[in-house]
Structures are given as structure tokens and as C-alpha cells.
Motif scaffolding. Structure first.
Motif, PDB file in Angstrom:
ATOM      1  N   SER A  32       0.807  -1.216   0.000  1.00 18.26           N
ATOM      2  CA  SER A  32       0.000   0.000   0.000  1.00 18.26           C
ATOM      3  C   SER A  32       0.841   1.267   0.000  1.00 18.26           C
ATOM      4  O   SER A  32       2.054   1.239   0.235  1.00 18.26           O
ATOM      5  CB  SER A  32      -0.913   0.008   1.232  1.00 18.26           C
ATOM      6  OG  SER A  32      -0.160   0.283   2.411  1.00 18.26           O
ATOM      7  N   ASP A  33       0.171   2.384  -0.221  1.00 16.36           N
ATOM      8  CA  ASP A  33       0.840   3.689  -0.142  1.00 16.36           C
ATOM      9  C   ASP A  33       1.341   3.978   1.267  1.00 16.36           C
ATOM     10  O   ASP A  33       2.280   4.757   1.451  1.00 16.36           O
ATOM     11  CB  ASP A  33      -0.139   4.793  -0.567  1.00 16.36           C
ATOM     12  CG  ASP A  33      -0.300   4.873  -2.075  1.00 16.36           C
ATOM     13  OD1 ASP A  33       0.683   4.632  -2.800  1.00 16.36           O
ATOM     14  OD2 ASP A  33      -1.418   5.159  -2.536  1.00 16.36           O
ATOM     15  N   LEU A  34       0.707   3.382   2.254  1.00 17.42           N
ATOM     16  CA  LEU A  34       1.074   3.646   3.646  1.00 17.42           C
ATOM     17  C   LEU A  34       2.496   3.193   3.960  1.00 17.42           C
ATOM     18  O   LEU A  34       3.112   3.676   4.913  1.00 17.42           O
ATOM     19  CB  LEU A  34       0.098   2.933   4.592  1.00 17.42           C
ATOM     20  CG  LEU A  34      -1.379   3.319   4.474  1.00 17.42           C
ATOM     21  CD1 LEU A  34      -2.215   2.492   5.438  1.00 17.42           C
ATOM     22  CD2 LEU A  34      -1.570   4.810   4.758  1.00 17.42           C
ATOM     23  N   SER A  35       3.031   2.279   3.153  1.00 17.64           N
ATOM     24  CA  SER A  35       4.350   1.708   3.439  1.00 17.64           C
ATOM     25  C   SER A  35       5.449   2.327   2.583  1.00 17.64           C
ATOM     26  O   SER A  35       6.504   1.726   2.396  1.00 17.64           O
ATOM     27  CB  SER A  35       4.325   0.197   3.190  1.00 17.64           C
ATOM     28  OG  SER A  35       4.159  -0.066   1.806  1.00 17.64           O
ATOM     29  N   SER A  36       5.224   3.532   2.069  1.00 15.75           N
ATOM     30  CA  SER A  36       6.148   4.128   1.094  1.00 15.75           C
ATOM     31  C   SER A  36       7.566   4.333   1.613  1.00 15.75           C
ATOM     32  O   SER A  36       8.511   4.446   0.830  1.00 15.75           O
ATOM     33  CB  SER A  36       5.580   5.460   0.592  1.00 15.75           C
ATOM     34  OG  SER A  36       5.293   6.314   1.675  1.00 15.75           O
TER      35      SER A  36
END
Length: 258
Positions: free
Chosen positions: A237-241
Motif C-alpha cells: 500500500s501507499d502507507l508503506s512508502s
């Protein structure tokens, strides 16, 4: 926190059952278009039917370069690649010949290498992508009774770390996941006999197995496939960028190291 994969296409290899299927399900529920993969056309299409929704299946044997290429050509554009396909089995070192070593290397390592090499360039061009490689706590805690398996998983961790460095600054992250003992379909089938003989539940027998085989476990039970899938989907996900080049444990605390 909200995870939304709307507009993203995810390929999950080895996803007709177990961790792969749980991952495909969660990705789809979070809005992704999901490509399911298995060696058997029948099992692949059964998984597609179970998932429903925006899902399609591609049967391909990833133990060869030809099988990997067939999957690449049929898949098309992919934003998320989860290299989950893998094999394992106990065998004494002195009974493990070159053919077995090569089989494990081709499936557990080279499939991830080949697919990542094929799909990463388009991800780099878009400036966004996720590559996840399923390793194992056995990558660090090498099992004496399946050294060949442990070695391939150590290689997976190294590959993920090196590829993350190669893709630095591109917007494409690469991480490996380290499950510990997990209640997959295969493990459940393996334990069903002992459960019937002992009169215990599958979960009780599984907990006994964990404490015998992996006594350092802190949760003192097997993880569910959904618990492992939760970590995989997060790093997709984007949360783990800001998470890349990492080996992320979902091992229940089996690895006795800081």
C-alpha cells in the motif's frame, strides 16, 4: 488508516490457496484488480470463482523460464507483484540430490528473479510499484531437516534487499516477508490425521507442533494465513512508502534475535 488499491493491478503467484489466496482476497477487497496464478488451470479458475469480482486467473508453472515468460505475457501491466509461489518439504541433506536443489532454486528464487526483472521496468517508468517476496523465518533459522529450502529463503531475502537498492529513488519498493509456522491448507491437511488420533482440535495439535518444532515461539501457536496476508497487503500500500529493503517478520516471535 485506509488501504485503497483502486486502479491498481496486483499479480499474486501461487495464489490458489494458503497465504497467496488470502493475500489475493484482501487485495481485491481493498479495490485492486487481482491476477491469480497457479500451476493447474482447474485450481486457478476455482480460485477465481471463489474470489469473484475483478479477478482473473493465469495458470503457469513458474519452475521454468518458459512458464515465467508465459505468465508475463498473459498478465500485461502490473502495479503490484507478490512473489508467493514456493515449494517446501523435509529431506535429509545427504539424500537431497542436485535435481532437488535445482527444483527448489528455480521455483523459490528464480521465479521471483524472472518476474521482478520483467515487471519492474514499467513500475519504474510510472514512478510507483510494489514488489514483495515471500521468504520465511527459515531464511535465518535454517532447518536441519530441509537445508535446501532454508538456503533458497535466505537467497530470497538477499535478492529483495539488493533489488530494493537497485530501484532506489524510483518509487518502487521491494520487501521480503518472513512467515513462521502458518496454518496453510497443506499444514492443516498434514495435522488432520494426528488431530483425529489424539482427539484434539486442529488448533491444539498445531500449537503442540509449534512448541515442539519452534519452542522459541512467543505467540505459542501457528499464525493464520490472514495474519500473514495483512503484512503483505500493508507493504503493497501507499502507507508503506518509506519501507523498502526490509525483511519483515510475521513469525510469532520465533526468531530469537533483536
Amino acid at each position: 488508516m485506509k488501504i485503497d488499491f483502486t486502479g491498481k493491478t496486483a499479480l499474486v503467484t501461487g495464489s490458489t490457496q494458503g497465504i497467496g489466496f488470502a493475500t489475493a482476497k484482501l487485495l481485491q477487497e481493498s479495490g485492486a484488480t487481482v491476477i491469480v496464478n497457479g500451476r493447474s488451470e482447474e485450481k486457478t479458475q476455482q480460485a477465481v470463482q471463489r474470489l469473484g469480482g475483478n479477478t482473473r486467473g493465469i495458470a503457469a508453472d513458474l519452475g521454468s523460464s518458459e512458464g515465467c515468460q508465459a505468465l508475463v505475457e498473459a498478465a500485461g501491466d502490473v502495479d503490484i507483484l507478490v512473489n508467493n509461489a514456493g515449494i517446501f518439504g523435509m529431506k535429509d541433506f545427504f539424500e537431497t540430490d542436485d535435481e532437488v536443489w535445482d527444483e527448489y532454486w528455480q521455483v523459490n528464487v528464480m521465479s521471483a528473479v524472472r518476474l521482478s526483472r520483467a515487471f519492474a521496468p514499467a513500475m519504474m517508468k510510472k514512478g510507483w510499484g510494489r514488489i514483495v517476496i515471500l521468504a520465511s523465518e527459515s531464511a535465518f533459522n535454517i532447518p536441519y531437516d530441509m537445508i535446501h529450502y532454508g538456503v533458497t529463503k535466505t537467497a530470497d531475502v538477499s535478492f529483495a534487499r539488493g533489488l530494493a537498492k537497485r530501484l532506489a529513488g524510483t518509487g518502487v519498493t521491494v520487501n521480503s516477508i518472513l512467515p513462521g509456522p502458518t496454518m496453510s491448507d497443506g499444514v492443516e491437511n498434514m495435522l488432520s490425521g494426528p488431530a483425529k488420533e489424539s482427539g484434539k482440535s486442529i488448533n491444539e495439535v498445531a500449537a503442540d507442533f509449534v512448541m515442539q518444532a519452534r519452542p522459541s515461539s512467543i505467540i505459542q501457536r501457528m499464525a493464520s494465513v490472514e495474519e500473514v496476508a495483512n503484512m503483505i497487503v500493508y507493504v503493497c500500500s501507499d502507507l508503506s512508502s518509506a519501507t523498502t529493503g526490509a525483511s519483515l517478520r510475521v513469525d510469532g516471535g520465533v526468531m530469537d534475535t533483536l
